[in-house]
Design an enzyme around this catalytic site. Structure first.
Site, short mmCIF file in Angstrom:
data_model
loop_
_atom_site.label_atom_id
_atom_site.label_comp_id
_atom_site.label_asym_id
_atom_site.label_seq_id
_atom_site.Cartn_x
_atom_site.Cartn_y
_atom_site.Cartn_z
N SER A 261 0.84 -1.20 0.00
CA SER A 261 0.00 0.00 0.00
C SER A 261 0.87 1.25 0.00
CB SER A 261 -0.93 0.01 1.23
OG SER A 261 -0.15 0.11 2.41
N LYS A 262 0.23 2.41 -0.02
CA LYS A 262 0.95 3.67 -0.09
C LYS A 262 1.92 3.87 1.05
CE LYS A 262 -2.70 6.06 -2.68
NZ LYS A 262 -3.71 7.14 -2.63
N ARG A 263 1.62 3.28 2.20
CA ARG A 263 2.52 3.49 3.34
C ARG A 263 3.86 2.82 3.15
NH1 ARG A 263 2.28 -0.83 7.05
NH2 ARG A 263 0.70 -2.38 6.54
#
Length: 506
Positions: A261-263
């Site tokens: 994911s973006k994290r």
């Protein structure tokens, strides 16, 4: 009953079917890449199909962006919404009547039924089952309604979905090319929706209809779709159709084992493009997320991957997306690409940083080519050129780091810089050979040599403790100082003079 029936066809036909609801996630890009490799290896067809039946989220702009991103990655297709083909249309929103026709056909055959339950009723039923500790599953309350009565209610304007009658107490068995034989019990599959009350198909229904009409031979997709496969096979069997072969790819996870994911970092193709990754390097890396080459090499040309690609070499275990390894592979590809292309692709980054004018003269181009050659080995991504070029355009001795500052104010360093300036202050241009001779004489005069001589000179010219070799750097700043840039490049003389002023506290 045992469902295990697919037909092998001579011509391989695969598809990538994204939803135009945003940018292409790198996990989906991996799926596209594996489909494309498989099609090209087998001299088959790769089809791009747009699954845009999510009316609220599907956007035309997103479709245009995903096409742009796929083309940037290097994927081409033989049929698709932008180029047409013999099996179109290639947008699900343009195939609604086909879905409705087959949904009604299943009702007439007794394999499906109209469901008049409202969203509120279904939610109450779901909450009741959960409160009892059960697994939410449609009760089938509309399953035994009379067909004639149901058609009459629909004719009078009552909204209804269409659900498949899932047969009880049966097994659905299919062979997965990657995972082997898989078996599912129908008792754990609810009567799922084929056509929603708004007339749009569910994923599992549209997928079957489209794959059949487009003569797809192999469905290659992520393992998160494994649970959809028995549902789709039930639809195939209800319609009396053979189904394609299936291959479910391992998940792509972040470094912590969670879904990427973006994290974790960049996750969409546009982010990797803007981040300065070469498309062939990204495609090379994506190929390694589950697959490996027979000879174990990791830096591969696309043609090499196609030549050796086999689904049987894809593993079952999840793949970790390693950003550092991607950078390493990107660095290897940068070194293999013609310098002309690297220069061209670096220009937007340098303009963005304010280093280059809008229009480049031949002098700009020649200098730029030489400068990029000099820093090429430092580039992990093309975007790194912004950082690497600061050494040419930014020179502020007062902002040097403590290590450099400590060195340049030493007594020997002061003597070296002062002596060097005295010998070049009257020169308009310093050739490297001439500069090298001057430095040699400075060392002889002061009886200083080696690292003790060259290190202070490096700091005096760059304000940095380490960096580009002076043999490359000196000609570049001398030539660059004669060319008009948005930010002026200081030559050797100007830099030494500013360093002297800094040392003296002026």
């Amino acid at each position: 009953m045992l469902f295990n029936s697919y037909v092998k066809r001579e011509m391989v036909r695969v598809r990538f079917a994204p939803s135009p609801t945003g940018y292409i996630h790198v996990g989906n890009a991996r799926t596209a890449v594996f489909n494309w490799f498989f099609a090209r290896k087998n001299k088959g067809s790769f089809i791009l199909r747009i699954e845009d039946t999510d009316v609220e989220r599907s956007k035309k702009e997103s479709e245009e962006l995903l096409i742009k991103d796929l083309k940037w990655l290097g994927i081409d297709w033989d049929e698709g919404p932008d180029i047409g083909g013999d099996f179109g249309p290639y947008r699900q929103s343009e195939r609604i009547e086909i879905y409705r026709k087959h949904a009604l056909e299943l009702i007439e055959k007794g394999y499906a039924y109209f469901c008049f339950c409202s969203a509120e009723e279904l939610e109450r039923e779901r909450e009741r089952i959960l409160s009892l500790g059960g697994i939410p599953k449609y009760s089938g309350r509309c399953r035994n309604l009379k067909i004639e009565e149901s058609f009459e209610r629909v004719k009078e304007g009552e909204r209804a979905a269409i659900r498949l009658k899932v047969p009880p107490d049966e097994e659905v068995l299919f062979h997965d090319i990657i995972r082997g034989d898989l078996k599912f019990l129908t008792n754990f599959i609810e009567d799922f929706v084929l056509l929603r009350s708004n007339g749009f198909p569910s994923y599992n229904f549209a997928c079957v209809i489209d794959d059949k009409y487009m003569e797809i031979t192999h469905v290659i997709r992520g393992e998160d779709h494994i649970s959809n496969t028995p549902k789709q096979i039930l639809v195939y069997k209800a319609l009396g159709w053979d189904y394609p072969e299936f291959a479910h790819l391992p998940m792509v996870l972040g470094s912590d084992g969670a879904r990427l994911s973006k994290r974790h970092g960049a996750t969409s193709l546009d982010q990797f493009r803007e981040g300065g990754y070469l498309p062939e390097a990204l495609m090379n890396y994506l190929s390694l997320l589950g697959w490996s080459s027979p000879d174990g090499r990791e830096v591969l040309e696309i043609d090499e991957i196609i030549k050796t690609f086999e689904l049987e070499r894809v593993g079952k275990s999840a793949s970790i997306f390693d950003y550092e390894k991607l950078k390493w592979i990107n660095r290897q590809h940068i070194r293999k690409v013609p310098i002309e292309r690297i220069v061209e692709e670096c220009i937007p980054y340098l303009r963005e940083e304010g280093f280059l004018p809008t229009v480049l003269s031949e002098s700009h181009k020649n200098w730029l080519s030489n400068a990029i050659k000099a820093i090429l080995s430092n580039l992990e991504t093309l975007k790194d050129v912004k950082k690497e070029f600061q050494i040419f355009f930014y020179f502020k001795p007062e902002e040097m780091d403590e290590e450099s500052k400590k060195l340049i104010i030493e007594e020997n360093s002061r003597k070296i810089v002062s002596e060097l300036f005295s010998k070049i202050k009257d020169l308009d241009y310093v050739e490297w050979d001439e500069f090298s001779e001057i430095v040699k004489k400075v060392g002889e005069n002061l009886k200083i040599k080696g690292k003790e001589l060259f290190h202070p000179i490096r700091v005096a010219l760059t304000s940095k403790f380490s960096g580009l070799e002076l043999k490359s750097f000196v000609p570049l700043i001398e030539d660059g100082s004669k060319i008009e840039f948005p930010l002026k490049i200081l030559n050797v003389k100007d830099r030494i003079e500013q360093t002297l002023k800094f040392i003296s506290g002026d």
